[in-house]
Design a protein around this motif. Structure first.
Motif, PDB file in Angstrom:
ATOM      1  N   ASP A   1       0.879  -1.249   0.009  1.00  0.00           N
ATOM      2  CA  ASP A   1      -0.036   0.109  -0.074  1.00  0.00           C
ATOM      3  C   ASP A   1       0.793   1.271  -0.084  1.00  0.00           C
ATOM      4  N   PHE A   2       1.992   1.157  -0.726  1.00  0.00           N
ATOM      5  CA  PHE A   2       2.662   2.344  -0.757  1.00  0.00           C
ATOM      6  C   PHE A   2       2.664   2.892  -2.300  1.00  0.00           C
ATOM      7  N   ARG A   3       2.415   3.879  -2.653  1.00  0.00           N
ATOM      8  CA  ARG A   3       2.197   4.603  -4.218  1.00  0.00           C
ATOM      9  C   ARG A   3       3.742   4.790  -4.613  1.00  0.00           C
ATOM     10  N   ILE A   4       3.789   4.372  -5.975  1.00  0.00           N
ATOM     11  CA  ILE A   4       5.221   4.706  -6.668  1.00  0.00           C
ATOM     12  C   ILE A   4       5.216   6.239  -6.839  1.00  0.00           C
ATOM     13  N   LEU A   5       6.306   6.759  -6.612  1.00  0.00           N
ATOM     14  CA  LEU A   5       6.461   8.096  -6.652  1.00  0.00           C
ATOM     15  C   LEU A   5       7.288   8.611  -8.077  1.00  0.00           C
ATOM     16  N   THR A   6       8.371   7.822  -8.132  1.00  0.00           N
ATOM     17  CA  THR A   6       9.249   8.066  -9.126  1.00  0.00           C
ATOM     18  C   THR A   6       9.746   6.699  -9.574  1.00  0.00           C
ATOM     19  N   VAL A   7      10.087   6.728 -11.148  1.00  0.00           N
ATOM     20  CA  VAL A   7      10.550   5.576 -11.834  1.00  0.00           C
ATOM     21  C   VAL A   7      12.134   6.133 -12.222  1.00  0.00           C
TER      22      VAL A   7
ATOM     23  N   ALA B   1      13.522   2.569  -8.445  1.00  0.00           N
ATOM     24  CA  ALA B   1      12.056   3.473  -8.443  1.00  0.00           C
ATOM     25  C   ALA B   1      12.054   3.949  -6.780  1.00  0.00           C
ATOM     26  N   GLU B   2      11.230   4.704  -6.484  1.00  0.00           N
ATOM     27  CA  GLU B   2      11.117   5.327  -5.064  1.00  0.00           C
ATOM     28  C   GLU B   2       9.378   5.450  -4.910  1.00  0.00           C
ATOM     29  N   LEU B   3       9.198   4.990  -3.548  1.00  0.00           N
ATOM     30  CA  LEU B   3       7.797   4.967  -2.958  1.00  0.00           C
ATOM     31  C   LEU B   3       7.548   6.145  -2.179  1.00  0.00           C
ATOM     32  N   ASP B   4       6.356   6.413  -2.121  1.00  0.00           N
ATOM     33  CA  ASP B   4       5.738   7.585  -1.223  1.00  0.00           C
ATOM     34  C   ASP B   4       5.946   7.315   0.190  1.00  0.00           C
ATOM     35  N   ASP B   5       6.871   7.984   1.047  1.00  0.00           N
ATOM     36  CA  ASP B   5       7.111   7.720   2.290  1.00  0.00           C
ATOM     37  C   ASP B   5       6.525   8.838   3.304  1.00  0.00           C
TER      38      ASP B   5
ATOM     39  N   LEU C   1      13.869   0.783   8.406  1.00  0.00           N
ATOM     40  CA  LEU C   1      14.020  -0.394   7.711  1.00  0.00           C
ATOM     41  C   LEU C   1      13.105  -0.083   6.574  1.00  0.00           C
ATOM     42  N   GLU C   2      11.863   0.169   6.816  1.00  0.00           N
ATOM     43  CA  GLU C   2      10.638   0.369   5.963  1.00  0.00           C
ATOM     44  C   GLU C   2      11.014   1.608   4.933  1.00  0.00           C
ATOM     45  N   LEU C   3      11.431   2.717   5.553  1.00  0.00           N
ATOM     46  CA  LEU C   3      12.060   3.696   4.735  1.00  0.00           C
ATOM     47  C   LEU C   3      13.257   3.385   3.821  1.00  0.00           C
ATOM     48  N   GLY C   4      13.883   2.897   4.026  1.00  0.00           N
ATOM     49  CA  GLY C   4      14.786   2.103   3.259  1.00  0.00           C
ATOM     50  C   GLY C   4      14.116   1.239   2.085  1.00  0.00           C
ATOM     51  N   PHE C   5      13.208   0.612   2.308  1.00  0.00           N
ATOM     52  CA  PHE C   5      12.424  -0.076   1.463  1.00  0.00           C
ATOM     53  C   PHE C   5      11.568   0.661   0.155  1.00  0.00           C
ATOM     54  N   THR C   6      11.566   2.080   0.987  1.00  0.00           N
ATOM     55  CA  THR C   6      10.813   2.882  -0.114  1.00  0.00           C
ATOM     56  C   THR C   6      11.619   3.162  -1.425  1.00  0.00           C
ATOM     57  N   LYS C   7      12.872   2.955  -1.093  1.00  0.00           N
ATOM     58  CA  LYS C   7      13.748   3.193  -2.296  1.00  0.00           C
ATOM     59  C   LYS C   7      14.174   1.868  -2.977  1.00  0.00           C
ATOM     60  N   ILE C   8      13.606   1.612  -3.911  1.00  0.00           N
ATOM     61  CA  ILE C   8      13.676   0.009  -4.624  1.00  0.00           C
ATOM     62  C   ILE C   8      15.050   0.150  -5.358  1.00  0.00           C
ATOM     63  N   ARG C   9      15.802  -0.938  -4.769  1.00  0.00           N
ATOM     64  CA  ARG C   9      17.312  -0.713  -5.103  1.00  0.00           C
ATOM     65  C   ARG C   9      17.615  -2.134  -6.056  1.00  0.00           C
ATOM     66  N   ALA C  10      18.489  -2.024  -6.887  1.00  0.00           N
ATOM     67  CA  ALA C  10      18.893  -2.961  -7.720  1.00  0.00           C
ATOM     68  C   ALA C  10      19.521  -4.270  -6.719  1.00  0.00           C
TER      69      ALA C  10
ATOM     70  N   SER D   1       5.278   1.653 -12.628  1.00  0.00           N
ATOM     71  CA  SER D   1       4.663   2.925 -13.144  1.00  0.00           C
ATOM     72  C   SER D   1       4.348   3.965 -12.224  1.00  0.00           C
ATOM     73  N   ILE D   2       4.499   5.203 -12.209  1.00  0.00           N
ATOM     74  CA  ILE D   2       4.103   6.103 -11.452  1.00  0.00           C
ATOM     75  C   ILE D   2       2.728   6.290 -11.154  1.00  0.00           C
ATOM     76  N   GLY D   3       2.371   6.270  -9.647  1.00  0.00           N
ATOM     77  CA  GLY D   3       1.001   6.342  -9.317  1.00  0.00           C
ATOM     78  C   GLY D   3       0.803   4.846  -9.004  1.00  0.00           C
ATOM     79  N   ALA D   4       1.171   3.752  -9.285  1.00  0.00           N
ATOM     80  CA  ALA D   4       0.931   2.541  -9.078  1.00  0.00           C
ATOM     81  C   ALA D   4       1.062   2.179  -7.663  1.00  0.00           C
ATOM     82  N   ILE D   5       0.231   1.228  -7.224  1.00  0.00           N
ATOM     83  CA  ILE D   5       0.432   0.640  -5.696  1.00  0.00           C
ATOM     84  C   ILE D   5       0.593  -0.733  -5.555  1.00  0.00           C
ATOM     85  N   PRO D   6       2.001  -1.133  -5.815  1.00  0.00           N
ATOM     86  CA  PRO D   6       2.182  -2.445  -5.951  1.00  0.00           C
ATOM     87  C   PRO D   6       2.127  -3.164  -4.375  1.00  0.00           C
TER      88      PRO D   6
END
Length: 402
Positions: free
Chosen positions: A67-73, A88-92, A191-200, A212-217
């Motif tokens: 339930d965290f929206r994608i903010l940037t890709v 990508a980054e999620l809304d934190d 830790l969850e704040l770190g997870f908002t930055k989706i890293r390789a 995609s921006i705005g999606a909630i994965p």
């Protein structure tokens, strides 16, 4: 002489002339046969393969939060990334609010620990004082300078001080437990704040992107990215059952794809232990060099070298099998002689001859069912390349493993 007699004499003379002409004709010439000179060269035995380009290993990247929206890709298909790069980054926003609350709880828990520690120290001091007083009171009581009631009162005070110290220590332990909970909560939020930055998780090339921006994965849902680990590509190929038996991991493969001007040299990495139940083809994986840039799914074909032999070589068509032995017809002094030879590597084009024929010997190019030992022939010298690439005599095709 009558006319009839003259005709008879003329016909007789013509018969004699024809008989003489027939006797004067030369005998029939030996048949013309193509021969080749045995040469020294190299024979390469290879197994042909067909297949398609695939990723060597694909790493899926998914969201670890719900339930965290994608903010940037920040990554696109085809991008080369390094381990740790932000894809990508999620809304934190909500996590930042929780972080502030957790920081306040942590500060309050730390203050409670300090207070509880002071309470324990005070209780220990009070207990020590009462114990000291009780020892003096006991001495006075022994000298009959203190009443029994006063002594019992001090003993009661000692028990109360012991209980107070135990309570203070329990309070201190509880405060430390609350502090640990607050710290754990703060670590979870961090830790969850770190997870908002989706890293390789690994370096490589982005093969697929669904983020995609705005999606909630959803956590554990469809991968947001797929990465070709280290950018390594492979050929997922098939070979014939006969060729499969000659392969070993580590052998060199020469691969070509549609549109590629040059062959790519790869290395056989994996042989699957089971043949196709219908196709009877063996499956394998050939690893291509790092940096190879080919589209996934591209058709590929090639050869895997399984053996190399140097020495005397002959065309495969010159060989015959007789009584379990390999033979050739050698030509010398106008006639052919059947010669037993010992062979090495055999391909569809060339045969390595280990003994029986020397370089320069003339050998009949194609002799099956035509000539016998000792037949006289008229040779026609025929050139042939000494070192063509030998291919396994099989027509291979892609087969569906259904």
């Amino acid at each position: 002489m009558s006319r009839v007699a003259r005709l008879s004499v003329l016909l007789a003379l013509l018969g004699v002339v024809q008989s003489g002409a027939a006797l004067a004709q030369p005998s029939e010439a030996p048949p013309a046969i193509r021969v080749v000179a045995a040469q020294r060269g190299e024979v390469r035995e290879t197994v042909r393969l067909t297949g398609s380009v695939v990723a060597g290993e694909t790493v899926s990247v998914s969201s670890r939060l719900d339930d965290f929206r994608i903010l940037t890709v920040r990554a696109e298909v085809g991008d080369v990334v390094r381990a740790g790069d932000v894809l990508a980054e999620l809304d934190d926003t909500m996590l930042r609010v929780e972080e502030a609350g957790a920081a306040a709880k942590l500060a309050r828990a730390a203050a409670a620990v300090r207070q509880a520690k002071v309470a324990v120290e005070d209780a220990e001091i009070a207990l020590d004082q009462i114990r000291s007083d009780l020892r003096r009171s006991a001495q006075l009581h022994d000298k009959r300078l203190l009443s029994q009631g006063a002594l019992e009162a001090q003993e009661t005070a000692l028990r109360r001080a012991d209980a107070a110290l135990a309570t203070a220590r329990e309070g201190f332990a509880g405060a430390e437990a609350d502090q640990s909970l607050a710290q754990a909560e703060a670590r979870r939020i961090a830790l969850e704040l770190g997870f908002t930055k989706i890293r390789a998780p690994t370096g490589g090339k982005i093969a697929r992107r669904t983020a995609s921006i705005g999606a909630i994965p959803a956590r554990g849902g469809e991968p947001l990215f797929q990465i070709i680990k280290n950018g390594l590509l492979e050929i997922d190929g098939e070979v014939s059952e006969r060729g499969f038996a000659k392969l070993q991991a580590g052998q060199t493969a020469s691969v070509r794809t549609v549109g590629a001007p040059d062959a790519i040299m790869g290395r056989l990495r994996l042989l699957q232990p089971e043949l196709g139940s219908r196709s009877r083809l063996g499956r394998l994986r050939v690893t291509l060099p790092q940096g190879t840039d080919l589209p996934i799914g591209a058709f590929a074909s090639g050869e895997i070298e399984v053996g190399t032999g140097n020495g005397v070589v002959l065309p495969t068509s010159a060989m015959q099998t007789e009584g379990g032995a390999s033979t050739v017809l050698t030509y010398r002094n106008g006639a052919v002689t059947r010669t037993i030879v010992r062979t090495g590597i055999e391909t569809a084009d060339l045969v390595q001859v280990l003994s029986g024929v020397e370089a320069g010997d003339s050998v009949v190019l194609k002799s099956a069912g035509v000539l016998a030992d000792g037949d006289r022939v008229t040779p026609i010298e025929t050139p042939y390349p000494a070192s063509p690439t030998g291919f396994e005599p099989a027509t291979l095709r892609m087969a569906s493993e259904r």
